[in-house]
Design a protein around this motif. Structure first.
Motif, PDB file in Angstrom:
ATOM      1  N   LEU A 134       0.820  -1.215   0.000  1.00 19.04           N
ATOM      2  CA  LEU A 134       0.000   0.000   0.000  1.00 19.04           C
ATOM      3  C   LEU A 134       0.854   1.264   0.000  1.00 19.04           C
ATOM      4  O   LEU A 134       0.496   2.261  -0.627  1.00 19.04           O
ATOM      5  CB  LEU A 134      -0.949   0.008   1.199  1.00 19.04           C
ATOM      6  N   LEU A 135       1.989   1.222   0.669  1.00 20.62           N
ATOM      7  CA  LEU A 135       2.874   2.384   0.695  1.00 20.62           C
ATOM      8  C   LEU A 135       3.397   2.684  -0.712  1.00 20.62           C
ATOM      9  O   LEU A 135       3.467   3.843  -1.124  1.00 20.62           O
ATOM     10  CB  LEU A 135       4.024   2.148   1.667  1.00 20.62           C
ATOM     11  N   GLU A 136       3.705   1.645  -1.447  1.00 24.50           N
ATOM     12  CA  GLU A 136       4.162   1.819  -2.831  1.00 24.50           C
ATOM     13  C   GLU A 136       3.052   2.419  -3.696  1.00 24.50           C
ATOM     14  O   GLU A 136       3.319   3.257  -4.564  1.00 24.50           O
ATOM     15  CB  GLU A 136       4.610   0.477  -3.389  1.00 24.50           C
ATOM     16  N   GLU A 137       1.815   1.989  -3.466  1.00 21.17           N
ATOM     17  CA  GLU A 137       0.682   2.564  -4.205  1.00 21.17           C
ATOM     18  C   GLU A 137       0.517   4.050  -3.895  1.00 21.17           C
ATOM     19  O   GLU A 137       0.217   4.842  -4.782  1.00 21.17           O
ATOM     20  CB  GLU A 137      -0.611   1.824  -3.871  1.00 21.17           C
ATOM     21  N   MET A 138       0.697   4.429  -2.620  1.00 21.82           N
ATOM     22  CA  MET A 138       0.615   5.840  -2.244  1.00 21.82           C
ATOM     23  C   MET A 138       1.688   6.633  -2.977  1.00 21.82           C
ATOM     24  O   MET A 138       1.436   7.720  -3.495  1.00 21.82           O
ATOM     25  CB  MET A 138       0.816   6.007  -0.732  1.00 21.82           C
TER      26      MET A 138
END
Length: 116
Positions: free
Chosen positions: A41-45
Motif C-alpha cells: 500500500l505504501l508503494e501505491e501511495m
C-alpha cells in the motif's frame, strides 16, 4: 489497517497537493507504516504522491518537512505522516496547498505516563 491504507491511497489519487496524516504515537505510526509497506500500500501511495515521515530526530524531521513543502510547491504533491502532539503538529501551519486534506488515524488521548 489495510482499509486505512486503501483510504489514503484513494485520497492521494484525487486530492491535489499536500495531505497530512496524523497518528496517535510514533510506535503506532511505525507499526502502521510497516504493515502498509509489507502489503504494497505504501508503494501505491508513492505512485500518486511522495511520502515523508516525521521522526523523533529534529534534523531529520526538519529535512522531511522542507522536502514535503518542495514537493507541494512544484506540483508533485506529498503525504506527510506525523504524530499528534509531536514536533510537527505543534506550531507548524499547513495552510493553502500544504494541507488540502488532513487525516487522523486514532484518537489522540492524553496519556499521563506516555512519552509519545
Amino acid at each position: 489497517v489495510r482499509n486505512y491504507g486503501r483510504l489514503l491511497v484513494d485520497l492521494a489519487a484525487v486530492v491535489p497537493d499536500g495531505i497530512v496524516a496524523f497518528f496517535v504515537s510514533y510506535s503506532y505510526m511505525d507499526q502502521i507504516v510497516e504493515q502498509w509497506s509489507s502489503t504494497g500500500l505504501l508503494e501505491e501511495m508513492m505512485a500518486h504522491k511522495l511520502v515523508f515521515i516525521e521522526t523523533q530526530d529534529v534534523v531529520e524531521t526538519s529535512l522531511a518537512l522542507d522536502n514535503f513543502r518542495r514537493a507541494c510547491n512544484c506540483g508533485r504533491g506529498a503525504i506527510f505522516f506525523s504524530v499528534a502532539r509531536g514536533k510537527v503538529s505543534e506550531g507548524i501551519d499547513f495552510d493553502r496547498h500544504y494541507g488540502r486534506c488532513v487525516v487522523m488515524f486514532g484518537v489522540p488521548y492524553q496519556y499521563t505516563l506516555s512519552r509519545i
